[in-house]
Design a protein around this motif. Structure first.
Motif, short mmCIF file in Angstrom:
data_model
loop_
_atom_site.label_atom_id
_atom_site.label_comp_id
_atom_site.label_asym_id
_atom_site.label_seq_id
_atom_site.Cartn_x
_atom_site.Cartn_y
_atom_site.Cartn_z
N GLY A 180 -9.04 -4.36 -2.22
CA GLY A 180 -9.67 -4.89 -3.41
C GLY A 180 -8.98 -5.82 -4.36
O GLY A 180 -9.47 -6.89 -4.56
N PRO A 181 -7.86 -5.47 -5.00
CA PRO A 181 -7.00 -4.28 -4.90
C PRO A 181 -7.53 -3.10 -5.72
O PRO A 181 -8.45 -3.26 -6.52
CB PRO A 181 -5.68 -4.77 -5.48
N LEU A 182 -6.90 -1.95 -5.54
CA LEU A 182 -7.23 -0.78 -6.33
C LEU A 182 -6.59 -0.91 -7.72
O LEU A 182 -5.57 -1.57 -7.88
CB LEU A 182 -6.72 0.48 -5.64
N ALA A 183 -7.20 -0.26 -8.69
CA ALA A 183 -6.68 -0.31 -10.06
C ALA A 183 -5.58 0.74 -10.25
O ALA A 183 -5.69 1.86 -9.75
CB ALA A 183 -7.82 -0.05 -11.05
N ALA A 184 -4.53 0.36 -10.96
CA ALA A 184 -3.43 1.30 -11.23
C ALA A 184 -3.93 2.54 -11.95
O ALA A 184 -3.43 3.65 -11.73
CB ALA A 184 -2.35 0.60 -12.05
N SER A 185 -4.94 2.38 -12.78
CA SER A 185 -5.45 3.51 -13.57
C SER A 185 -6.17 4.56 -12.73
O SER A 185 -6.47 5.65 -13.20
CB SER A 185 -6.42 3.00 -14.64
N ILE B 249 5.05 13.55 -0.63
CA ILE B 249 4.48 12.58 -1.56
C ILE B 249 3.14 12.11 -1.01
O ILE B 249 3.06 11.61 0.12
CB ILE B 249 5.40 11.36 -1.74
N GLY B 250 2.11 12.30 -1.80
CA GLY B 250 0.80 11.77 -1.46
C GLY B 250 0.20 11.11 -2.69
O GLY B 250 0.86 10.99 -3.73
N PHE B 251 -1.03 10.69 -2.57
CA PHE B 251 -1.69 10.08 -3.72
C PHE B 251 -3.19 10.11 -3.52
O PHE B 251 -3.70 10.28 -2.40
CB PHE B 251 -1.22 8.65 -3.95
N VAL B 252 -3.90 9.94 -4.61
CA VAL B 252 -5.34 9.73 -4.57
C VAL B 252 -5.69 8.60 -5.51
O VAL B 252 -5.21 8.56 -6.65
CB VAL B 252 -6.12 11.03 -4.92
N ALA B 253 -6.48 7.65 -5.01
CA ALA B 253 -7.11 6.64 -5.86
C ALA B 253 -8.50 7.18 -6.15
O ALA B 253 -9.38 7.18 -5.29
CB ALA B 253 -7.17 5.30 -5.15
N ALA B 254 -8.69 7.67 -7.37
CA ALA B 254 -9.75 8.65 -7.64
C ALA B 254 -11.04 8.08 -8.17
O ALA B 254 -11.99 8.84 -8.40
CB ALA B 254 -9.21 9.70 -8.62
N VAL C 239 -3.39 9.00 -8.90
CA VAL C 239 -2.68 10.23 -9.24
C VAL C 239 -1.74 10.51 -8.08
O VAL C 239 -2.17 10.58 -6.92
CB VAL C 239 -3.64 11.43 -9.42
N ILE C 240 -0.44 10.64 -8.37
CA ILE C 240 0.54 10.94 -7.33
C ILE C 240 0.58 12.45 -7.11
O ILE C 240 0.66 13.22 -8.07
CB ILE C 240 1.94 10.42 -7.73
N THR C 241 0.52 12.85 -5.86
CA THR C 241 0.41 14.27 -5.53
C THR C 241 1.57 14.71 -4.65
O THR C 241 2.39 13.90 -4.20
CB THR C 241 -0.92 14.54 -4.79
N THR D 127 -18.54 0.49 -4.84
CA THR D 127 -18.78 -0.22 -6.11
C THR D 127 -19.16 0.73 -7.23
O THR D 127 -19.29 0.32 -8.38
CB THR D 127 -19.92 -1.25 -5.94
N ALA D 128 -19.34 2.02 -6.91
CA ALA D 128 -19.79 2.99 -7.91
C ALA D 128 -18.69 3.94 -8.37
O ALA D 128 -18.90 4.74 -9.27
CB ALA D 128 -20.95 3.80 -7.34
N GLY D 129 -17.50 3.86 -7.75
CA GLY D 129 -16.41 4.76 -8.12
C GLY D 129 -16.55 6.15 -7.56
O GLY D 129 -15.89 7.08 -8.03
N ASN D 130 -17.41 6.33 -6.55
CA ASN D 130 -17.66 7.65 -5.98
C ASN D 130 -16.67 8.04 -4.88
O ASN D 130 -16.64 9.21 -4.49
CB ASN D 130 -19.07 7.72 -5.38
N VAL D 131 -15.90 7.08 -4.36
CA VAL D 131 -15.01 7.34 -3.23
C VAL D 131 -13.60 7.64 -3.73
O VAL D 131 -13.02 6.86 -4.49
CB VAL D 131 -14.98 6.17 -2.24
N MET D 132 -13.07 8.78 -3.31
CA MET D 132 -11.70 9.17 -3.63
C MET D 132 -10.84 8.97 -2.39
O MET D 132 -11.04 9.66 -1.38
CB MET D 132 -11.67 10.63 -4.09
N LEU D 133 -9.91 8.06 -2.45
CA LEU D 133 -9.05 7.71 -1.30
C LEU D 133 -7.76 8.51 -1.38
O LEU D 133 -6.99 8.38 -2.33
CB LEU D 133 -8.74 6.21 -1.33
N CYS D 134 -7.50 9.33 -0.35
CA CYS D 134 -6.31 10.18 -0.31
C CYS D 134 -5.42 9.78 0.86
O CYS D 134 -5.91 9.43 1.93
CB CYS D 134 -6.71 11.65 -0.14
N SER D 135 -4.11 9.88 0.64
CA SER D 135 -3.19 9.57 1.73
C SER D 135 -1.80 10.10 1.39
O SER D 135 -1.59 10.68 0.32
CB SER D 135 -3.14 8.07 2.01
N SER D 136 -0.87 9.92 2.32
CA SER D 136 0.53 10.24 2.09
C SER D 136 1.37 9.48 3.10
O SER D 136 0.85 8.71 3.91
CB SER D 136 0.77 11.76 2.22
#
Length: 472
Positions: free
Chosen positions: A169-174, A326-331, A177-179, A306-315
């Motif tokens: 996209g890019p994803l927004a920093a806001s 160390i993982g993260f979610v773009a929430a 959440v680092i997990t 486009t609606a903010g409904n998808v939470m992307l998780c990875s590590s």
């Protein structure tokens, strides 16, 4: 040189796909080298390189003075059959059986074919150790305390944003959440959008850890049919969510575990649109996204949201080290809820490790490492596929993973891989029985093999022993 490399890989991929799909029969002759060279506008050496790659994969064989032919064993490599799945959600009860399988598979002398873990020799451990020392000297304040408010290291968030530019996209920093892991990220997302008793749509077969999370949180699983090549059925998900009784969808669209499928972009776009229309929360595990075998990194569903409904998780556990935690979610629009759940469950993720990972990503070492690691995993998966074709029954069916490092194997219907497991452990062979990938206990004649280790003679012999057990 690079263009020639890409061309031979593309030709090998095209021919291999035709063979695996069954469009060329065992024993059928492939087009001649000169014809392929002329029609694909490739050099003869490039065509030969592609054919030798297919030969290494066990899909074709060269016959002197005659050309290349589809191997008879390639017929075994057809994709597993799609199966009907339960129409009603079911409670999940897999954890105790799964823990026993994983614990017994870790015993000394048991071939490491169960847990999906990479070999330590493939990971950049020395480089990470040096960074830990440097970060501890240069940032001593990181050990001085912790915070339940400022939990995410800005340097790491910045690198994650930069990495998303090419595919999301890019994803927004806001959003970030680092997990402590991808597992924690998935759990936080589920807690943020569900209540005990809710129904969550999952792939079938589904990654067993996701089923464990549902079980722990008191959630029901609705199994959605999944294609071994294109992933979760959007049509089936559409039908399942029309009545508004599904709280969330939990899936691995890129190099899914256990099938290794990659959902096409059009399916991802349709799923994102469906999510927006029905206000359906989508929890996307993208842990294998960087471990694709394609020419380009597959985009996540998040890229089409486009609606903010998808939470992307990875590590980074599958490519740098599981011990990093160390993982993260773009929430998306759920960021505040997830951050709250993170605060009250585990607080901030280790700031030293966050800084180490940030510096490793910034240095460019990650991309260099990944280029080699992807090819290594691909070779190991193909070696395992060839080994299974050699040693298991002729009617065995297996996936053709498009990424990751696991292999899904469908044995004859009369084989019960759960019942066989204790004998396999006694013979020094670990695997995960197929029924642990289903909340309703399907896939009892299936199993998953880990391909995260170099295919040594010891691994080959373990597959041979497994074949002997299945045949006995």
């Amino acid at each position: 040189m690079e263009n020639e490399l890409l061309r031979y890989e593309r030709l090998a991929e095209d021919l291999g796909g035709i063979i695996v799909a069954g469009n060329l029969r065992p024993g059928e002759r492939l087009p001649s080298v000169r014809r392929l060279s002329r029609e694909r506008r490739l050099s003869v050496s490039t065509v030969l390189q592609a054919l030798r790659r297919l030969e290494d994969r066990g899909l074709v064989e060269a016959r002197p003075q005659s050309g290349y032919f589809v191997r008879h064993t390639a017929a075994r490599r057809s994709q597993p059959n799609a199966r009907s799945t339960p129409e009603a959600p079911v409670p999940v009860d897999v954890s105790q059986r799964l823990m026993r399988v994983l614990q017994t598979s870790m015993q000394p002398g048991v071939a490491p074919l169960a847990a999906a873990l990479p070999a330590c020799s493939l990971l950049p451990l020395a480089a990470l150790q040096r960074l830990y020392g440097g970060v501890a000297r240069r940032h001593p304040h990181l050990l001085e305390g912790g915070s339940h408010v400022n939990m995410d290291t800005p340097a790491l968030v910045r690198q994650l944003v930069l990495r998303s530019v090419g595919w999301a996209g890019p994803l927004a920093a806001s959003e970030f959440v680092i997990t402590n892991s991808c597992t924690e990220a998935l759990g936080l997302c589920l807690r943020a959008v569900t209540q005990p008793g809710d129904t969550v749509a999952v792939e079938s077969p589904a990654y067993y850890l996701m089923l464990q999370l549902l079980e722990t949180l008191g959630l029901k699983a609705l199994e959605i049919p999944t294609d071994p090549h294109s992933g979760l059925s959007i049509e089936a998900l559409d039908l399942a969510t029309r009545q508004g009784k599904v709280a969330a969808c939990l899936l691995v669209p890129n190099a899914s575990n256990p099938l290794g499928s990659i959902m096409p972009d059009e399916h991802k776009r349709r799923l994102a649109r469906l999510s927006a229309e029905r206000n359906l929360a989508v929890i996307e595990d993208d842990i294998y996204g960087d471990l694709h075998f394609c020419n380009e990194r597959p985009r996540p569903i998040k890229a089409f949201d486009t609606a903010g409904n998808v939470m992307l998780c990875s590590s980074f556990s599958k490519c740098l080290s599981p011990a990093l935690r160390i993982g993260f979610v773009a929430a998306g629009r759920y960021r505040a809820r997830i951050a709250l759940q993170k605060t009250i469950t585990s607080g901030a993720t280790n700031p030293v490790t966050q800084q180490v990972l940030a510096e490793y990503l910034e240095s460019g070492a990650y991309e260099r490492h990944m280029r080699g690691l992807r090819r290594t995993y691909e070779r190991q998966v193909e070696a395992m596929r060839a080994s299974v074709a050699r040693h298991l029954p002729a009617t065995t069916r297996l996936t053709a993973p498009q990424g990751g490092f696991v292999l899904w194997v469908e044995l004859p219907e009369e084989v019960d891989t759960t019942a066989l497991h204790d004998r396999a452990i006694a013979a020094g062979v670990g695997y995960v029985p197929g029924e642990l990938f289903s909340a309703s206990g399907m896939y009892r004649n299936c199993l998953r093999l880990n391909c995260g280790n170099p295919h040594t003679p010891e691994i080959e012999d373990a597959v041979r022993r497994l074949g002997a057990l299945v045949a006995s």
